[in-house]
Design a protein around this motif. Structure first.
Motif, PDB file in Angstrom:
ATOM      1  N   MET A  56       0.900  -1.057  -0.071  1.00  0.00           N
ATOM      2  CA  MET A  56      -0.059  -0.090  -0.186  1.00  0.00           C
ATOM      3  C   MET A  56       0.851   1.319  -0.014  1.00  0.00           C
ATOM      4  O   MET A  56       2.027   1.298   0.786  1.00  0.00           O
ATOM      5  CB  MET A  56      -0.812  -0.110   1.363  1.00  0.00           C
ATOM      6  N   GLU A  57       0.629   2.298  -0.740  1.00  0.00           N
ATOM      7  CA  GLU A  57       1.366   3.315  -0.854  1.00  0.00           C
ATOM      8  C   GLU A  57       0.496   4.631  -0.462  1.00  0.00           C
ATOM      9  O   GLU A  57      -0.795   4.691  -0.715  1.00  0.00           O
ATOM     10  CB  GLU A  57       2.031   3.585  -2.165  1.00  0.00           C
ATOM     11  N   VAL A  58       0.899   5.617   0.148  1.00  0.00           N
ATOM     12  CA  VAL A  58       0.404   6.771   0.529  1.00  0.00           C
ATOM     13  C   VAL A  58       0.969   7.978   0.363  1.00  0.00           C
ATOM     14  O   VAL A  58       2.301   7.986   0.629  1.00  0.00           O
ATOM     15  CB  VAL A  58      -0.095   6.897   2.306  1.00  0.00           C
ATOM     16  N   PHE A  59       0.298   9.047  -0.250  1.00  0.00           N
ATOM     17  CA  PHE A  59       1.065  10.442  -0.657  1.00  0.00           C
ATOM     18  C   PHE A  59       0.405  11.371   0.012  1.00  0.00           C
ATOM     19  O   PHE A  59      -0.997  11.478  -0.192  1.00  0.00           O
ATOM     20  CB  PHE A  59       1.170  10.485  -2.144  1.00  0.00           C
ATOM     21  N   GLU A  60       0.921  12.481   0.697  1.00  0.00           N
ATOM     22  CA  GLU A  60       0.339  13.391   1.168  1.00  0.00           C
ATOM     23  C   GLU A  60       1.064  14.775   1.437  1.00  0.00           C
ATOM     24  O   GLU A  60       2.299  14.789   1.250  1.00  0.00           O
ATOM     25  CB  GLU A  60       0.278  13.154   2.795  1.00  0.00           C
ATOM     26  N   VAL A  61       0.374  16.063   0.907  1.00  0.00           N
ATOM     27  CA  VAL A  61       0.872  16.973   0.909  1.00  0.00           C
ATOM     28  C   VAL A  61       0.140  17.958   1.956  1.00  0.00           C
ATOM     29  O   VAL A  61      -1.065  18.073   1.904  1.00  0.00           O
ATOM     30  CB  VAL A  61       0.856  17.930  -0.371  1.00  0.00           C
ATOM     31  N   VAL A  62       0.819  18.749   2.921  1.00  0.00           N
ATOM     32  CA  VAL A  62       0.255  19.718   3.977  1.00  0.00           C
ATOM     33  C   VAL A  62       0.779  21.042   4.072  1.00  0.00           C
ATOM     34  O   VAL A  62       2.028  21.138   3.967  1.00  0.00           O
ATOM     35  CB  VAL A  62       0.076  19.063   5.346  1.00  0.00           C
ATOM     36  N   TYR A  63       0.167  21.960   3.779  1.00  0.00           N
ATOM     37  CA  TYR A  63       0.670  23.327   4.011  1.00  0.00           C
ATOM     38  C   TYR A  63       0.168  23.882   5.219  1.00  0.00           C
ATOM     39  O   TYR A  63      -1.153  24.234   5.420  1.00  0.00           O
ATOM     40  CB  TYR A  63       0.452  24.264   2.838  1.00  0.00           C
ATOM     41  N   ASN A  64       0.898  24.057   6.391  1.00  0.00           N
ATOM     42  CA  ASN A  64       0.213  24.713   7.752  1.00  0.00           C
ATOM     43  C   ASN A  64       0.625  26.120   7.677  1.00  0.00           C
ATOM     44  O   ASN A  64       1.932  26.703   7.709  1.00  0.00           O
ATOM     45  CB  ASN A  64       0.972  24.131   8.791  1.00  0.00           C
ATOM     46  N   ALA A  65      -0.148  27.139   7.577  1.00  0.00           N
ATOM     47  CA  ALA A  65      -0.121  28.467   7.693  1.00  0.00           C
ATOM     48  C   ALA A  65      -0.500  29.094   9.060  1.00  0.00           C
ATOM     49  O   ALA A  65      -1.368  28.600   9.500  1.00  0.00           O
ATOM     50  CB  ALA A  65      -1.305  29.142   6.504  1.00  0.00           C
ATOM     51  N   ALA A  66       0.653  29.635   9.586  1.00  0.00           N
ATOM     52  CA  ALA A  66       0.575  30.216  10.830  1.00  0.00           C
ATOM     53  C   ALA A  66      -0.331  31.488  11.034  1.00  0.00           C
ATOM     54  O   ALA A  66       0.077  32.744  10.516  1.00  0.00           O
ATOM     55  CB  ALA A  66       2.078  30.484  11.465  1.00  0.00           C
ATOM     56  N   LEU A  67      -1.528  31.459  11.249  1.00  0.00           N
ATOM     57  CA  LEU A  67      -2.243  32.629  11.608  1.00  0.00           C
ATOM     58  C   LEU A  67      -1.959  33.452  12.630  1.00  0.00           C
ATOM     59  O   LEU A  67      -1.962  34.782  12.569  1.00  0.00           O
ATOM     60  CB  LEU A  67      -4.062  32.318  11.619  1.00  0.00           C
ATOM     61  N   ALA A  68      -1.480  32.812  13.624  1.00  0.00           N
ATOM     62  CA  ALA A  68      -1.128  33.513  14.893  1.00  0.00           C
ATOM     63  C   ALA A  68      -0.124  32.660  15.737  1.00  0.00           C
ATOM     64  O   ALA A  68      -0.136  31.619  15.273  1.00  0.00           O
ATOM     65  CB  ALA A  68      -2.361  33.945  15.774  1.00  0.00           C
ATOM     66  N   PRO A  69       0.812  33.251  16.497  1.00  0.00           N
ATOM     67  CA  PRO A  69       1.454  32.414  17.315  1.00  0.00           C
ATOM     68  C   PRO A  69       0.571  31.226  18.290  1.00  0.00           C
ATOM     69  O   PRO A  69      -0.393  31.464  18.739  1.00  0.00           O
ATOM     70  CB  PRO A  69       2.030  33.268  18.416  1.00  0.00           C
ATOM     71  N   GLY A  70       0.887  29.875  17.827  1.00  0.00           N
ATOM     72  CA  GLY A  70      -0.059  28.969  18.171  1.00  0.00           C
ATOM     73  C   GLY A  70      -1.370  28.577  17.765  1.00  0.00           C
ATOM     74  O   GLY A  70      -2.151  27.697  18.363  1.00  0.00           O
ATOM     75  N   LEU A  71      -1.590  29.167  16.372  1.00  0.00           N
ATOM     76  CA  LEU A  71      -2.430  28.934  15.848  1.00  0.00           C
ATOM     77  C   LEU A  71      -2.414  28.620  14.342  1.00  0.00           C
ATOM     78  O   LEU A  71      -1.795  29.586  13.659  1.00  0.00           O
ATOM     79  CB  LEU A  71      -3.722  29.973  15.809  1.00  0.00           C
ATOM     80  N   THR A  72      -2.443  27.592  13.788  1.00  0.00           N
ATOM     81  CA  THR A  72      -2.131  27.095  12.318  1.00  0.00           C
ATOM     82  C   THR A  72      -3.397  26.437  11.748  1.00  0.00           C
ATOM     83  O   THR A  72      -4.203  25.845  12.413  1.00  0.00           O
ATOM     84  CB  THR A  72      -0.778  26.277  12.249  1.00  0.00           C
ATOM     85  N   LEU A  73      -3.461  26.789  10.464  1.00  0.00           N
ATOM     86  CA  LEU A  73      -4.458  26.109   9.538  1.00  0.00           C
ATOM     87  C   LEU A  73      -4.014  25.535   8.409  1.00  0.00           C
ATOM     88  O   LEU A  73      -3.056  26.313   7.543  1.00  0.00           O
ATOM     89  CB  LEU A  73      -5.495  27.403   9.231  1.00  0.00           C
ATOM     90  N   GLY A  74      -4.029  24.335   8.212  1.00  0.00           N
ATOM     91  CA  GLY A  74      -3.295  23.778   6.680  1.00  0.00           C
ATOM     92  C   GLY A  74      -4.428  22.925   6.011  1.00  0.00           C
ATOM     93  O   GLY A  74      -4.969  21.880   6.501  1.00  0.00           O
ATOM     94  N   PRO A  75      -4.346  23.335   4.735  1.00  0.00           N
ATOM     95  CA  PRO A  75      -5.011  22.415   3.647  1.00  0.00           C
ATOM     96  C   PRO A  75      -4.331  21.271   3.435  1.00  0.00           C
ATOM     97  O   PRO A  75      -3.060  21.346   3.569  1.00  0.00           O
ATOM     98  CB  PRO A  75      -5.120  23.187   2.511  1.00  0.00           C
ATOM     99  N   VAL A  76      -4.960  19.886   3.182  1.00  0.00           N
ATOM    100  CA  VAL A  76      -4.359  18.693   2.928  1.00  0.00           C
ATOM    101  C   VAL A  76      -5.045  18.062   1.748  1.00  0.00           C
ATOM    102  O   VAL A  76      -5.974  18.230   1.382  1.00  0.00           O
ATOM    103  CB  VAL A  76      -4.801  17.795   4.108  1.00  0.00           C
ATOM    104  N   VAL A  77      -3.939  17.300   0.968  1.00  0.00           N
ATOM    105  CA  VAL A  77      -4.325  16.406   0.007  1.00  0.00           C
ATOM    106  C   VAL A  77      -3.941  15.109   0.201  1.00  0.00           C
ATOM    107  O   VAL A  77      -2.516  15.066   0.440  1.00  0.00           O
ATOM    108  CB  VAL A  77      -4.160  16.897  -1.312  1.00  0.00           C
ATOM    109  N   GLU A  78      -4.364  14.072   0.113  1.00  0.00           N
ATOM    110  CA  GLU A  78      -3.947  12.617   0.420  1.00  0.00           C
ATOM    111  C   GLU A  78      -4.497  11.645  -0.809  1.00  0.00           C
ATOM    112  O   GLU A  78      -5.508  11.762  -0.891  1.00  0.00           O
ATOM    113  CB  GLU A  78      -4.109  12.121   1.610  1.00  0.00           C
ATOM    114  N   TYR A  79      -3.477  10.859  -1.278  1.00  0.00           N
ATOM    115  CA  TYR A  79      -3.876   9.921  -2.287  1.00  0.00           C
ATOM    116  C   TYR A  79      -3.202   8.692  -1.819  1.00  0.00           C
ATOM    117  O   TYR A  79      -2.134   8.501  -1.505  1.00  0.00           O
ATOM    118  CB  TYR A  79      -3.265  10.166  -3.673  1.00  0.00           C
ATOM    119  N   ILE A  80      -4.113   7.528  -2.046  1.00  0.00           N
ATOM    120  CA  ILE A  80      -3.808   6.179  -1.230  1.00  0.00           C
ATOM    121  C   ILE A  80      -3.807   5.161  -2.516  1.00  0.00           C
ATOM    122  O   ILE A  80      -4.733   5.121  -3.114  1.00  0.00           O
ATOM    123  CB  ILE A  80      -4.704   5.760  -0.177  1.00  0.00           C
ATOM    124  N   VAL A  81      -2.876   4.462  -2.486  1.00  0.00           N
ATOM    125  CA  VAL A  81      -3.009   3.300  -3.594  1.00  0.00           C
ATOM    126  C   VAL A  81      -2.960   2.086  -2.815  1.00  0.00           C
ATOM    127  O   VAL A  81      -2.399   1.743  -1.759  1.00  0.00           O
ATOM    128  CB  VAL A  81      -1.326   3.479  -4.495  1.00  0.00           C
TER     129      VAL A  81
END
Length: 496
Positions: A432-457
């Motif tokens: 099984m293979e898993v591929f993931e990309v995440v971008y964690n955007a720091a909105l404030a100290p201690g607060l991040t929001l991250g879009p995610v894409v994941e593809y599984i074979v």
């Protein structure tokens, strides 16, 4: 509190011999200046609380710091909520440090898998760390108390990966539990650290500090480490102890012993606030040797380690082969005390920095894990990826994370699954293979929001199959709130 002091007093005699021997080996009694240099370097490392290899939402490995930086919005944040620094410092002066975090992950399986749809779930952690030097005059001692509450369903039910690959905030079920209650002691100028109590191995073995930048089981411990034994992986805790020997600031040898529960790991009654050992039926022994630097000791921080585990809980599971998955055994009967043993090797290296005035840069990492003995869901796992801290000069606290994971499933598992498939004579894939990309955007100290894409074979849930699933695609995001950084509270985190 008196209970913990009695533990230390009763254990003092047992520690005399190894402490004296180690002290002689290190030359601690004769190398006063070298020891002072070590402590000076250690203080510099502890002050370096913004490491590139630091976990996104788990501060259990973050260095100790008496103050938290208070960057202005112009330094890469959209806003700043650090309004509790004075209150936190008042508590810290008394030896009390508040910690906590909340992580919410929502993913939508848009195609493939067993069904499409979105699932949200969350993990809330609250902790109190006590500096026993300030409170009771016990030098180098800390007490850590953490509670955890997880809610939500399993993404693996949609992707067809079960518990082999799911998100970091799920499981092993929705419960409010004690995550840690430990006495943490440093001796011989921090050349020796030991911890005892109700604990888990999340921050100690087979992990990277940045692992929780990702959403799946690569966070903290890999699927290989999590599924192939009966240890009480986070957030479930067990009675145990761990000791770390540090010949130098950057080198270490670490070993632990924890009670293992072969068939009750997913028993809700055993993983909440039940502190009895009546359900434990074995011992889990991990060890690791490594070399690790940060910006206080290297211009290009790195981590290199090798390790392994021994689990003697055996296979007496009343008709089950794999305790943590509930998989029915593929042969007529398996009841043996044969152990399970696995090994791993890890490497992480910062390879590029745009300048020396910031901690921005690219870190490459990889690891290989393999079972030496035992029937297990995963025979081998290989992970490789990249963490890019501060891709944009104007956003130094953001990070871009890319990972690829390869799983070679256990032969017994694949053979059993192939025999249970109803639709034709389709054979289950052995990998099984898993591929993931995440971008964690720091909105404030201690607060991040991250879009995610994941593809599984070739998704595999390590259970009986009725059809082969070829792939799955997920989109979503993760929201991470870290209480000390968000409010500007001083920290006294457990350091491994």
């Amino acid at each position: 509190m008196h209970h913990w002091h009695s533990i230390v007093r009763r254990g003092a005699a047992a520690w005399v011999a190894p402490i004296v021997i180690t002290g002689v080996m290190l030359g601690a009694s004769r190398e006063v200046r070298a020891q002072s240099a070590y402590l000076h370097a250690l203080e510099a490392a502890q002050a370096d609380h913004d490491q590139p290899l630091q976990t996104a939402d788990d501060t259990s490995q973050a260095p100790t710091s008496s103050a938290v930086a208070n960057p202005a919005p112009s330094e890469g944040y959209l806003f700043n909520l650090q309004v509790a620094k004075s209150f936190g410092q008042t508590l810290a002066d008394q030896g009390i440090y508040i910690d906590g975090s909340y992580t919410n992950i929502t993913l939508d399986n848009v195609s493939g898998g067993t069904r499409t749809g979105a699932i949200p779930n969350g993990d809330a952690v609250f902790g109190i760390n006590l500096d026993m030097n300030k409170i009771a005059g016990v030098q180098g001692a800390q007490i850590h108390f953490y509670m955890d509450d997880r809610q939500g369903s399993n993404f693996g039910d949609y992707t067809g990966t079960g518990l082999v690959d799911t998100n970091q905030t799920y499981g092993p079920n929705a419960a409010f539990r004690l995550q840690e209650l430990t006495w943490d002691q440093s001796v011989l100028a921090d050349h020796i650290r030991f911890i005892i109590g109700r604990m888990n191995d999340l921050p100690d073995f087979d992990t990277f500090d940045f692992a929780c930048n990702f959403t799946d089981f690569t966070c903290a411990n890999t699927a290989f480490f999590y599924n192939n034994d009966a240890n009480s992986a986070a957030p479930v805790s067990a009675w145990g102890g761990r000791i770390t020997f540090k010949p130098t600031l950057t080198t270490y040898f670490r070993i632990a012993a924890e009670a293992a529960d072969g068939d009750g790991f997913y028993n809700r009654a055993n993983e909440g606030w039940n502190l009895a050992m009546t359900h434990d039926n074995g011992v889990f022994l991990p060890l690791e040797v490594g070399y690790k630097t940060d910006f206080s000791s290297s211009s290009y921080p790195s981590q290199y380690d090798v390790g392994g585990f021994y689990d003697n809980t055996g296979y007496n599971y009343s008709g089950q082969l794999f305790a943590k998955t509930g998989l029915l055994e593929p042969v007529a009967n398996i009841a043996t005390n044969a152990p399970r043993e696995g090994v791993w090797a890890q490497a992480a290296q910062m390879v590029w920095r745009p300048d020396r005035d910031s901690k921005r840069g690219i870190t490459l990492f990889g690891e290989v894990e393999s079972m030496v003995n035992g029937y297990t869901p995963i025979q081998d796992e290989i992970d490789a990826g990249m963490v890019w801290q501060g891709p944009l000069a104007s956003r130094p606290h953001d990070n871009l994370n890319i990972i690829g994971e390869y799983y070679k499933m256990g032969n017994a598992l694949v053979n059993y699954q192939t025999g249970t498939i109803i639709a034709g004579n389709t054979h289950m894939a052995a990998d099984m293979e898993v591929f993931e990309v995440v971008y964690n955007a720091a909105l404030a100290p201690g607060l991040t929001l991250g879009p995610v894409v994941e593809y599984i074979v070739n998704p595999n849930d390590a259970g009986p199959e009725t059809a082969r699933v070829k792939n799955a695609t997920q989109f979503g995001g993760q929201l991470v709130l870290t209480l000390p950084d968000l409010l500007g509270l001083p920290t006294l985190a457990r350091v491994n």
